[in-house]
Enzyme design. Structure first.
Site, PDB file in Angstrom:
ATOM      1  N   GLU A 276     142.330   0.520  35.803  1.00 47.65           N
ATOM      2  CA  GLU A 276     141.663   0.360  34.512  1.00 47.65           C
ATOM      3  C   GLU A 276     141.015  -1.017  34.399  1.00 47.65           C
ATOM      4  O   GLU A 276     141.668  -2.027  34.655  1.00 47.65           O
ATOM      5  CB  GLU A 276     142.670   0.563  33.373  1.00 47.65           C
ATOM      6  N   HIS A 299     142.084   4.440  27.170  1.00 44.85           N
ATOM      7  CA  HIS A 299     143.480   4.037  26.936  1.00 44.85           C
ATOM      8  C   HIS A 299     143.687   3.603  25.481  1.00 44.85           C
ATOM      9  O   HIS A 299     144.217   2.528  25.191  1.00 44.85           O
ATOM     10  CB  HIS A 299     143.885   2.904  27.886  1.00 44.85           C
TER      11      HIS A 299
END
Length: 335
Positions: A276, A299
């Site tokens: 990420e 997220h």
């Protein structure tokens, strides 16, 4: 009167100490607390500051990993307070050997993640992302979607992988939707709770073969890493959807992309990635750009304004408990 004690709190989050200090002071006005920001700092500096630490606030972005070398420097640390549900960036087993408790936020963001999970599942069944893109692009695709198939949640089977706080919140919110609930977890829930939530235990293969919706709420561990690979995805119904709001590494992302391209399953929604932010050439991003039934969010399942307030409050209260010599809550590595 002078403060009765003085302590050092190491802040690994991107939040500035100027924000954290007054929050701590509100719960511990009788303590003198120095907050040291180390996010993004040189490792040597971080290690030197850890030698002074009484409490460490972990990094919710997971970019600052707490490894053995760091833990060995924590001679005085009473608590590592992790302001998130996940803690796989911390060597919790070695922390336990060192006698350092690690605590997460408990159920502070469970409701937020549960809501996001159900939202994504419904959007996949109704092909919401695809329908929006077609309509916003000036294409009236009513017949196309009737041919492709859009589906109700009512009458379906929902499989919950991981029946902890978040999995149970998902089950609680599905009451009244007319769904059958199955769950997979290495620890069976109390039978009374199963009755209350209307959820039945299942082995993994049985759940995958029966479920119309599969949602992932497992912690990341050696056991759960790539738990869902090609073999498991091929077990799912071609009309089933997968929602992952837990950890990206639990699902083999390459296999999931193949499952969508080759239509082993109807669709997938992902809030978490193994890296990420994900690279721009990530196969799921490519599929979403091509108009597949894929929903991607950055997220944010547990990042509502309300959840963030609860997370901060739980973390701050736990830090103060540790500084005052009280037992911290939500400890994950020591009994």
């Amino acid at each position: 009167m002078a403060p009765s004690a003085s302590y050092v709190v190491i802040n690994m989050t991107p939040l500035p100490s100027a924000l954290i200090r007054p929050l701590l002071a509100a719960y511990a006005h009788d303590l003198s607390i120095e907050v040291v920001d180390v996010h993004g700092k040189d490792r040597g500096y971080v290690l030197s500051q850890l030698e002074r630490a009484d409490v460490v606030i972990g990094d919710y972005t997971f970019s600052m990993k707490i490894d053995r070398e760091m833990l060995d420097r924590m001679a005085r640390v009473r608590l590592i307070a992790q302001p998130s549900t996940g803690y796989d960036h911390i060597d919790v087993e070695y922390a336990a050997k060192r006698g350092i408790p690690v605590a997460n936020i408990g159920a502070a963001n469970a409701a937020s993640v549960a809501e996001h999970t159900i939202l994504l599942a419904l959007a996949l069944l109704k092909r919401l992302g695809q329908a929006h893109a077609r309509t916003a692009g000036g294409r009236w695709a009513q017949q196309e979607f009737m041919d492709l198939g859009v589906y109700e949640l009512q009458g379906k089977t929902w499989g919950i992988l991981g029946f902890g706080r978040i999995g149970r919140e998902v089950a609680k919110r599905l009451a009244g939707w007319g769904v059958r609930l199955l769950y997979y977890d290495k620890v069976r829930a109390p039978e009374e709770l199963e009755r209350q939530l209307g959820a039945a235990p299942s082995d993994l293969a049985g759940l995958l073969r029966q479920a119309d919706v599969v949602s992932v709420h497992l912690p990341l561990s050696l056991e759960t890493s790539r738990l869902l690979g090609e073999r498991e995805l091929r077990m799912m119904k071609p009309t089933a959807v997968l929602v992952n709001t837990s950890r990206g590494e639990i699902v083999d992302e390459q296999a999931l992309a193949r499952a969508l391209e080759q239509r082993w399953i109807l669709g997938a929604a992902v809030d978490v990635f193994s890296s990420e932010p994900p690279p721009s050439d990530h196969p799921l991003i490519r599929l979403a750009a091509m108009g597949a039934n894929v929903l991607l969010t950055p997220h944010i399942a547990g990042a509502t304004a309300e959840a963030r307030q609860r997370i901060i409050q739980v973390t701050v209260e736990n830090v103060v408990r540790a500084l005052k010599g009280e037992r911290p809550l939500n400890v994950v590595n020591l009994s």
